[in-house]
Design a protein around this motif. Structure first.
Motif, PDB file in Angstrom:
ATOM      1  N   CYS A 151       0.828  -1.207   0.000  1.00  0.00           N
ATOM      2  CA  CYS A 151       0.000   0.000   0.000  1.00  0.00           C
ATOM      3  C   CYS A 151       0.864   1.258   0.000  1.00  0.00           C
ATOM      4  N   CYS A 152       2.077   1.122  -0.522  1.00  0.00           N
ATOM      5  CA  CYS A 152       3.005   2.255  -0.635  1.00  0.00           C
ATOM      6  C   CYS A 152       3.626   2.245  -2.028  1.00  0.00           C
ATOM      7  N   ALA A 153       4.054   3.417  -2.465  1.00  0.00           N
ATOM      8  CA  ALA A 153       4.804   3.533  -3.718  1.00  0.00           C
ATOM      9  C   ALA A 153       5.845   4.623  -3.537  1.00  0.00           C
ATOM     10  N   GLY A 154       6.985   4.405  -4.148  1.00  0.00           N
ATOM     11  CA  GLY A 154       8.062   5.389  -4.070  1.00  0.00           C
ATOM     12  C   GLY A 154       8.167   6.195  -5.346  1.00  0.00           C
ATOM     13  N   VAL A 155       9.132   7.091  -5.347  1.00  0.00           N
ATOM     14  CA  VAL A 155       9.394   7.897  -6.537  1.00  0.00           C
ATOM     15  C   VAL A 155       9.787   6.971  -7.687  1.00  0.00           C
ATOM     16  N   THR A 156      10.590   5.953  -7.367  1.00  0.00           N
ATOM     17  CA  THR A 156      10.934   4.905  -8.323  1.00  0.00           C
ATOM     18  C   THR A 156      10.785   3.558  -7.603  1.00  0.00           C
ATOM     19  N   LYS A 157      10.725   2.480  -8.365  1.00  0.00           N
ATOM     20  CA  LYS A 157      10.643   1.152  -7.752  1.00  0.00           C
ATOM     21  C   LYS A 157      11.884   0.877  -6.903  1.00  0.00           C
ATOM     22  N   GLU A 158      13.044   1.304  -7.411  1.00  0.00           N
ATOM     23  CA  GLU A 158      14.297   1.081  -6.686  1.00  0.00           C
ATOM     24  C   GLU A 158      14.336   1.878  -5.381  1.00  0.00           C
ATOM     25  N   SER A 159      13.928   3.134  -5.421  1.00  0.00           N
ATOM     26  CA  SER A 159      13.959   3.940  -4.191  1.00  0.00           C
ATOM     27  C   SER A 159      12.917   3.444  -3.182  1.00  0.00           C
ATOM     28  N   HIS A 160      11.811   2.897  -3.659  1.00  0.00           N
ATOM     29  CA  HIS A 160      10.805   2.267  -2.792  1.00  0.00           C
ATOM     30  C   HIS A 160      11.448   1.111  -2.032  1.00  0.00           C
ATOM     31  N   LYS A 161      12.122   0.224  -2.754  1.00  0.00           N
ATOM     32  CA  LYS A 161      12.769  -0.937  -2.123  1.00  0.00           C
ATOM     33  C   LYS A 161      13.873  -0.509  -1.163  1.00  0.00           C
ATOM     34  N   ASN A 162      14.669   0.502  -1.551  1.00  0.00           N
ATOM     35  CA  ASN A 162      15.736   0.994  -0.677  1.00  0.00           C
ATOM     36  C   ASN A 162      15.160   1.544   0.627  1.00  0.00           C
ATOM     37  N   ALA A 163      14.043   2.269   0.538  1.00  0.00           N
ATOM     38  CA  ALA A 163      13.414   2.831   1.734  1.00  0.00           C
ATOM     39  C   ALA A 163      12.895   1.718   2.646  1.00  0.00           C
ATOM     40  N   LEU A 164      12.313   0.682   2.054  1.00  0.00           N
ATOM     41  CA  LEU A 164      11.837  -0.448   2.862  1.00  0.00           C
ATOM     42  C   LEU A 164      12.996  -1.101   3.610  1.00  0.00           C
ATOM     43  N   GLU A 165      14.113  -1.285   2.929  1.00  0.00           N
ATOM     44  CA  GLU A 165      15.292  -1.884   3.566  1.00  0.00           C
ATOM     45  C   GLU A 165      15.829  -0.988   4.683  1.00  0.00           C
ATOM     46  N   ALA A 166      15.866   0.319   4.453  1.00  0.00           N
ATOM     47  CA  ALA A 166      16.344   1.255   5.482  1.00  0.00           C
ATOM     48  C   ALA A 166      15.431   1.212   6.704  1.00  0.00           C
ATOM     49  N   MET A 167      14.119   1.159   6.476  1.00  0.00           N
ATOM     50  CA  MET A 167      13.193   1.098   7.614  1.00  0.00           C
ATOM     51  C   MET A 167      13.384  -0.190   8.405  1.00  0.00           C
ATOM     52  N   LYS A 168      13.593  -1.304   7.712  1.00  0.00           N
ATOM     53  CA  LYS A 168      13.813  -2.574   8.415  1.00  0.00           C
ATOM     54  C   LYS A 168      15.036  -2.478   9.326  1.00  0.00           C
ATOM     55  N   MET A 169      16.079  -1.816   8.852  1.00  0.00           N
ATOM     56  CA  MET A 169      17.291  -1.654   9.655  1.00  0.00           C
ATOM     57  C   MET A 169      17.032  -0.830  10.908  1.00  0.00           C
ATOM     58  N   CYS A 170      16.007  -0.005  10.881  1.00  0.00           N
ATOM     59  CA  CYS A 170      15.644   0.843  12.031  1.00  0.00           C
ATOM     60  C   CYS A 170      14.502   0.242  12.829  1.00  0.00           C
ATOM     61  N   GLN A 171      14.292  -1.055  12.692  1.00  0.00           N
ATOM     62  CA  GLN A 171      13.311  -1.815  13.450  1.00  0.00           C
ATOM     63  C   GLN A 171      11.863  -1.429  13.164  1.00  0.00           C
ATOM     64  N   VAL A 172      11.621  -1.030  11.931  1.00  0.00           N
ATOM     65  CA  VAL A 172      10.253  -0.835  11.458  1.00  0.00           C
ATOM     66  C   VAL A 172       9.861  -2.129  10.764  1.00  0.00           C
ATOM     67  N   ASN A 173       8.713  -2.682  11.138  1.00  0.00           N
ATOM     68  CA  ASN A 173       8.210  -3.908  10.548  1.00  0.00           C
ATOM     69  C   ASN A 173       7.678  -3.592   9.140  1.00  0.00           C
ATOM     70  N   VAL A 174       8.123  -4.350   8.153  1.00  0.00           N
ATOM     71  CA  VAL A 174       7.642  -4.174   6.785  1.00  0.00           C
ATOM     72  C   VAL A 174       6.911  -5.453   6.390  1.00  0.00           C
ATOM     73  N   MET A 175       5.652  -5.292   5.926  1.00  0.00           N
ATOM     74  CA  MET A 175       4.870  -6.451   5.512  1.00  0.00           C
ATOM     75  C   MET A 175       4.430  -6.313   4.062  1.00  0.00           C
ATOM     76  N   ASN A 176       4.042  -7.413   3.485  1.00  0.00           N
ATOM     77  CA  ASN A 176       3.503  -7.482   2.120  1.00  0.00           C
ATOM     78  C   ASN A 176       4.458  -6.971   1.057  1.00  0.00           C
ATOM     79  N   GLU A 177       5.727  -7.296   1.214  1.00  0.00           N
ATOM     80  CA  GLU A 177       6.684  -6.967   0.154  1.00  0.00           C
ATOM     81  C   GLU A 177       6.456  -7.916  -1.007  1.00  0.00           C
ATOM     82  N   GLU A 178       6.666  -7.414  -2.204  1.00  0.00           N
ATOM     83  CA  GLU A 178       6.498  -8.287  -3.386  1.00  0.00           C
ATOM     84  C   GLU A 178       7.772  -9.026  -3.672  1.00  0.00           C
TER      85      GLU A 178
END
Length: 178
Positions: A151-178
């Motif tokens: 239920c999120c989209a980034g400026v680009t697909k790559e920056s979306h994925k990078n942001a998800l990875e950065a959040m995971k490193m900061c202990q943010v739970n990420v669900m429903n990744e493709e």
């Protein structure tokens, strides 16, 4: 269990307007479904700029006027706007990526009525979603912060994925990744 849904910047300018993308258009039905089926309180943010946007630091770095207060581009996507109004939901207008007012409000609520989880959805994963997720994590470190990647989209697909990875490193739970 107290759980809240935070809908970040689901505004016309980010979906079909000045900064719209196909990825943003694709998540609109998913976000609408998420809001309709969410069992709990839903809060919203709106990116909010003034007519002098191009003279601001953000405007110097992103010289595309968008989300100018009171314009159609500033408004939430119609279906989402209708749900927010029908439920008298809190909407936080924010002049920058992260909302200090949202974080302060939720921290105040948490002090009197424990919040177990905050779930975030919206736009853009790599700018405003990550900014708010990390701000909320810093404000309430013991509250579970979850981002629904579907239920999120980034400026680009790559920056979306990078942001998800950065959040995971900061202990943010990420669900429903493709």
């Amino acid at each position: 269990m107290s759980k809240m849904l935070i809908v970040i910047d689901m505004q016309n300018d980010f979906v079909s307007g000045a900064l719209g993308t196909e990825e943003a258009k694709q998540i609109v039905p998913k976000v609408i479904d998420k809001i309709k089926n969410f069992k709990g309180q839903v809060l919203y943010t709106r990116d909010t700029h003034e007519d002098d946007y191009l003279d601001t630091q953000e405007g110097q770095n992103l010289p595309v006027p968008h989300c100018i207060y009171g314009t159609d581009g500033w408004s939430l996507v119609p279906e989402i706007d209708a749900m927010a109004k029908a439920n008298n939901s809190l909407i936080f207008d924010k002049p920058t990526f992260g909302s200090l007012a949202l974080a302060g409000c939720l921290n105040g609520i948490h002090k009197v009525a424990k919040i177990d989880e905050l779930e975030l959805v919206g736009l853009c994963t790599d700018i405003c979603v990550i900014s708010n997720a990390l701000l909320l994590k810093a404000t309430m470190p013991d509250v579970k912060i979850t981002v629904d990647a579907a239920c999120c989209a980034g400026v680009t697909k790559e920056s979306h994925k990078n942001a998800l990875e950065a959040m995971k490193m900061c202990q943010v739970n990420v669900m429903n990744e493709e």
